[in-house]
Each structure stands twice: as C-alpha cells, then as structure tokens.
Motif scaffolding. Structure first.
Motif, short mmCIF file in Angstrom:
data_model
loop_
_atom_site.label_atom_id
_atom_site.label_comp_id
_atom_site.label_asym_id
_atom_site.label_seq_id
_atom_site.Cartn_x
_atom_site.Cartn_y
_atom_site.Cartn_z
N UNK A 1 43.38 -33.89 -52.71
CA UNK A 1 44.32 -34.85 -53.30
C UNK A 1 44.09 -35.02 -54.81
N UNK A 2 42.95 -34.55 -55.29
CA UNK A 2 42.65 -34.50 -56.74
C UNK A 2 41.53 -33.48 -56.91
N UNK A 3 41.30 -33.06 -58.16
CA UNK A 3 40.23 -32.08 -58.40
C UNK A 3 38.88 -32.80 -58.41
N UNK A 4 37.92 -32.19 -57.74
CA UNK A 4 36.59 -32.79 -57.63
C UNK A 4 35.54 -31.68 -57.84
N UNK A 5 34.49 -31.98 -58.61
CA UNK A 5 33.33 -31.09 -58.70
C UNK A 5 33.39 -30.13 -59.88
N UNK A 6 32.53 -29.11 -59.80
CA UNK A 6 32.41 -28.16 -60.90
C UNK A 6 31.50 -28.68 -61.99
N UNK A 7 31.28 -27.85 -63.00
CA UNK A 7 30.36 -28.18 -64.09
C UNK A 7 31.08 -27.93 -65.41
N UNK A 8 30.61 -28.57 -66.47
CA UNK A 8 31.23 -28.61 -67.80
C UNK A 8 32.29 -29.71 -67.80
N UNK A 9 32.66 -30.11 -69.00
CA UNK A 9 33.65 -31.19 -69.14
C UNK A 9 34.98 -30.82 -68.46
N UNK A 10 35.27 -29.51 -68.41
CA UNK A 10 36.56 -29.09 -67.84
C UNK A 10 36.43 -28.40 -66.48
N UNK A 11 35.24 -28.39 -65.90
CA UNK A 11 35.06 -27.87 -64.55
C UNK A 11 35.02 -26.36 -64.43
N UNK A 12 35.02 -25.64 -65.57
CA UNK A 12 35.21 -24.18 -65.47
C UNK A 12 34.00 -23.45 -64.90
N UNK A 13 32.80 -24.06 -64.88
CA UNK A 13 31.71 -23.47 -64.08
C UNK A 13 31.92 -24.02 -62.67
N UNK A 14 32.79 -23.33 -61.93
CA UNK A 14 33.33 -23.89 -60.69
C UNK A 14 32.34 -23.85 -59.53
N UNK B 1 31.49 -18.52 -57.59
CA UNK B 1 30.77 -17.24 -57.47
C UNK B 1 29.42 -17.42 -56.79
N UNK B 2 28.60 -18.35 -57.30
CA UNK B 2 27.24 -18.49 -56.77
C UNK B 2 27.14 -19.58 -55.69
N UNK B 3 28.22 -20.32 -55.48
CA UNK B 3 28.16 -21.41 -54.50
C UNK B 3 27.42 -22.62 -55.02
N UNK B 4 27.02 -22.59 -56.29
CA UNK B 4 26.28 -23.70 -56.90
C UNK B 4 26.72 -23.83 -58.36
N UNK B 5 27.54 -24.84 -58.66
CA UNK B 5 28.05 -24.97 -60.03
C UNK B 5 26.93 -25.06 -61.07
N UNK B 6 25.82 -25.70 -60.72
CA UNK B 6 24.75 -25.89 -61.71
C UNK B 6 24.12 -24.54 -62.08
N UNK B 7 23.86 -23.70 -61.08
CA UNK B 7 23.30 -22.37 -61.35
C UNK B 7 24.32 -21.51 -62.10
N UNK B 8 25.58 -21.63 -61.69
CA UNK B 8 26.61 -20.84 -62.36
C UNK B 8 26.72 -21.23 -63.83
N UNK B 9 26.60 -22.55 -64.09
CA UNK B 9 26.63 -23.03 -65.47
C UNK B 9 25.53 -22.38 -66.29
N UNK B 10 24.33 -22.26 -65.70
CA UNK B 10 23.16 -21.79 -66.44
C UNK B 10 23.29 -20.32 -66.86
N UNK B 11 24.24 -19.59 -66.27
CA UNK B 11 24.46 -18.20 -66.70
C UNK B 11 25.31 -18.13 -67.96
#
Ligand code: HEC
Ligand code: HEC
Length: 397
Positions: free
Chosen positions: A103-116, A119-129
């Motif tokens: 019903x709305x967008x939830x989760x992800x990393x970065x101000x705009x959610x683009x480290x979704x 790919x890795x199933x973990x936004x925090x790890x994906x962000x760190x790449x």
C-alpha cells in the motif's frame, strides 16, 4: 508465578540487561567489518574511509561541523567531487526490510531506497558495495581493485579466515559488504545506550521537560506516526523509523556544491532531488508508479540525532542538510503551513522567522501529519529536549 509468566519475566530481564550492558566484544566477522569501515586505503586515491563521512562521535553521520553548517554534503576521495545528499546515520539501519510495496513503499537503504536489497537480500550489505565504487565517494575502478587492496592489508589473515582462502572477486566482494553490515549491526555501532533506553528499561526517569517532549512526540506533534518510539513485538527496541517515505516539503539547500558540478550535474541550479520517485523512474517504472513518490525520502532514525562532540559542533538535518539545528526542524514541522512562503529574493536569509522558502518538490507533500501543529515555543523546546535523550554513550552512575 505460573510458568508462562516466569518465562516472560526472565525474557524481560534479559532484554533489560541487553539494553543496558556495555558493548561486548566483536565477533571475527564484525571485527573484519570494523577494519574495513575505518580503512583509509580503500579509496582511489588513498585517504578516505567510510568513517570520514560516518563518524562515531556524531552517531555515524557527517563528522565535520563546518561542512554541516554549509552544504552538508561531503567531498569524495577525488578533490572537488561532492556528493549530493547529507550522509544519514550508518547505525541503526540494519532492520530496514528489502524495499517492497504494501500500500506504500517500505524499506531499502539510502534516502531514496535505491539500495533495495533485491540482489543480496539485505539492503544494508547491498549498500556497503556502493561507496567503494562511487566516483563521488571512494572511487575505486572495480570490485577487484577493492578486494586486492584488502588482501594486501594488515588484516588480510582475518579476511581470509572470515571470507575463505579461495580467490573469487564476486564472493570476496560480497563478503566485504556482509562483514561491514555485520559491524554496523554490532552492539558497538548499534549500541542502545541512550538515556531513553535506560528509561524504557525502568532505570531512570526523564526530566519533566523531556517527559513533556515525549508526550508531545507521541501525541499532539504526531512524530511517532513515522519515527516509532515504542518497543515492538518481543520487546524489540524502537528504532525511530517505520522505513516508509514522505515528502516533508523541505526547501532546497542553496549551499549544496552539487549545483556547481557540471560534470556530474548537467542541470546545474535547476537540479531537483526527486528522492524515491526519481529512483523508481530511473528503474523503468511507469509514471503511475513513480509520480506519487516524487520528492519523498526515507524516514531516518532519530537515534543519536543530537549526538555531537561539543555543544558548538553543528549538525545538519534533512536529506540535503537544510536545517542546522533541531529547534529549526521542529519549528518547520510546526509552522510550515502556518507561515507565508518567503519572497524568493529573501529566501533562505532568515528561514522560519516569519516565512519558509518554497519546497524543493511541491507535489506529494504530507499535509495530514505536519505543517501546522499549533505547538507553542515551550512545547517545541520540550520536543528538542526529548530528542536529546536519544544519544548513545550514557553511563549510569
Ligand atoms: C564521501 C562520503 C561518504 C563515504 C566515503 C561513505 N558514505 Fe555512506 N553515505 C553517504 C551519503 C551522502 C549517503 C546518502 C546517499 C543517498 O541517500 O543517496 C550515505 C548513505 C549510507 C548508508 C545508508 C543509511 C540509510 O539509512 O539509508 C549507509 C548504511 C552507509 N552510507 C554506510 C557507508 C559505508 C559502509 C561506507 C564505506 C564502505 C560509506 N557509507 C562511505 C556518504 C558517504
Ligand atoms: C509523516 C512522517 C513523519 C512525521 C509525522 C515526522 N517525521 Fe521527521 N522525518 C520524516 C522524513 C521522511 C524525514 C526525512 C525527510 C527529508 O530529508 O526530506 C524526517 C526527518 C526528520 C529529522 C532529520 C533527521 C536527520 O538525520 O536528518 C528529524 C530531526 C525529525 N524528522 C524529527 C521529527 C519530529 C520531532 C517530528 C514531530 C514534530 C517528526 N519528525 C515527524 C518523516 C516524518
């Protein structure tokens, strides 16, 4: 006590102990993540680590008072290349779910959610790449370049112990990212040692002003609608975000150096940060999907929002660091729609005194939960006093 109640009681005691005990030692993987986080050799040229934009002493956000007072965005490893947003806290980010629609967008990393996290199933790890390869941050040419630097570092034995001895760039680079995420989730970074945690554990009382601030935060001012303040299921400690996205109508920050970087920002002064909507657009979604999200940014945690090395140290607030004090941003929530829009010629001179500059994105602004809260000055101050209870590092005598 019946058995069930004893179990609940013991679980509660354990939760209280976990909330208040000092950081325990790090696991091997967390220690590896720490080495990577602080390693200034992992940039091109050398000299910049994650900590240069996410400093411990300020709650893992921007550690330079002068930068915060101005554009609030940080220079990458290559001089003159500035990013376009304020660094959010790298702590307390580990529970953000994979970006999804409910019903709305939830989760992800970065101000705009683009480290979704897709790919890795973990936004925090994906962000760190991301930062190691971002030309405006650590600027390495490839994952291989990062991996080779790690293998040449003093902690390469620990790296091989955690990530294996077989050279494999993809596997190694993923292990680098997951180790950093493990450190960010460790109780050295995500410590839960604020006065508010002690208060929730029943170990101290808030002052009258802080208590008034908390009541307003959860009531009249509606802050807790998005910045969750109550413990969750199984006594999970509140992280002051619900991982959703909103457009608060924050004005542009005219001091952002990104406006003057034609190589990276061909639009110059006309550039608009579209947040989640911009990401969804670039990701190939239809306008029906991205238009309602234009100008929305992720709800940040408020833990450590006031943490600073000294009283004169300036911190910036909002995705573009427009606000320079907690009082200012609280005053904005309170009066955004009650004060007139500033004359563009005057915009930004004395924001919030008798006018606010126009919002960066005028669509999709949240008017239901903010903008004209009817708080008086004492109430604004009480909310600020409450926000100050969220700084880690409190030591009970
Ligand atoms: C040059 C400054 C800079 C460097 C170096 C840097 N970051 Fe960041 N970091 C930022 C900025 C700016 C953002 C927000 C970017 C955005 O939202 O588009 C960010 C976002 C983040 C976030 C997202 C938090 C959230 O709630 O969405 C995490 C986590 C993070 N960084 C961790 C790291 C790690 C780990 C490293 C090192 C591998 C690192 N950063 C290096 C500036 C930096
Ligand atoms: C409808 C959801 C919502 C409500 C209600 C809300 N916030 Fe926020 N808050 C956000 C979002 C989203 C951002 C980031 C917006 C941006 O940067 O463009 C934010 C940013 C902040 C920041 C800046 C943090 C940082 O690290 O830059 C502070 C401080 C803050 N809010 C405090 C409050 C207080 C105090 C209240 C109540 C008076 C409140 N918020 C009410 C959603 C909300």
């Amino acid at each position: 006590m019946e058995y069930k109640r004893i179990v609940t009681y013991v679980a509660m005691l354990l939760a209280v102990a976990a909330a208040t005990s000092p950081a325990a030692g790090l696991s091997d993987q967390e220690q590896l993540g720490k080495n990577l986080f602080f390693d200034t050799n992992l940039s091109e040229p050398k000299g910049q680590s994650c900590a240069d934009c996410h400093g411990t002493e300020v709650g893992f956000t921007g550690p330079d008072s002068t930068i915060n007072a101005l554009g609030a965005v940080y220079e990458g490893a290559v001089p003159g290349r500035f990013g376009n947003r304020k660094p959010p806290a790298a702590s307390y980010a580990g529970d953000s779910p994979v970006l999804h629609w409910n019903r709305m967008w939830i989760g992800g990393m970065f101000w705009d959610g683009r480290a979704t996290g897709w790919t890795l199933g973990d936004p925090l790890a994906e962000q760190a790449q991301g930062p190691f390869l971002n030309p405006l941050e650590q600027n390495n040419p490839s994952p291989r370049a990062v991996v080779d630097k790690v293998l040449a570092s003093y902690y390469s034995p620990l790296f091989k112990q955690v990530c294996g001895v077989t050279y494999n760039v993809t596997g190694y680079y993923e292990c680098v990212a997951r180790s950093i995420a493990a450190y960010e989730r460790s109780n050295e970074v995500t410590a839960f040692t604020s006065r508010y945690d002690y208060y929730l554990a029943g170990k101290l009382q808030l002052t009258a002003q802080e208590a008034q601030g908390l009541t307003l935060f959860e009531g009249k001012a509606m802050c807790a609608n998005c910045h969750t303040s109550k413990p969750g299921p199984n006594n999970a400690r509140p992280l002051f975000t619900d991982y959703t996205y909103d457009n608060l109508g924050i004005p542009k920050n005219p001091m952002n150096p990104f406006y003057y970087e034609p190589e990276w920002n061909p639009k110059g002064l006309a550039w608009v940060d579209e947040g989640l909507g911009g990401f969804l657009k670039s990701n190939g979604n239809s306008s029906k999907v991205y238009q309602p999200e234009m100008g929305k940014f992720k709800v940040p945690t408020l833990r450590n929002v006031d943490r600073r090395p000294s009283d004169t140290f300036i911190k910036a607030y909002g995705h573009n660091g427009y606000f320079k004090s907690l009082k200012q941003i609280v005053h904005f929530y309170n009066t955004r729609d009650a004060l007139p829009t500033c004359n563009p010629k005057m915009a930004g001179l004395m924001p919030g005194v008798d006018c606010w500059p126009a919002p960066e994105v005028s669509k999709n602004i949240n008017k239901a939960e903010m903008g004209n809260l009817g708080l008086n000055n004492t109430e604004e101050d009480a909310i600020v006093a409450f926000l100050k209870t969220l700084s880690d590092g409190y030591v009970q005598q």
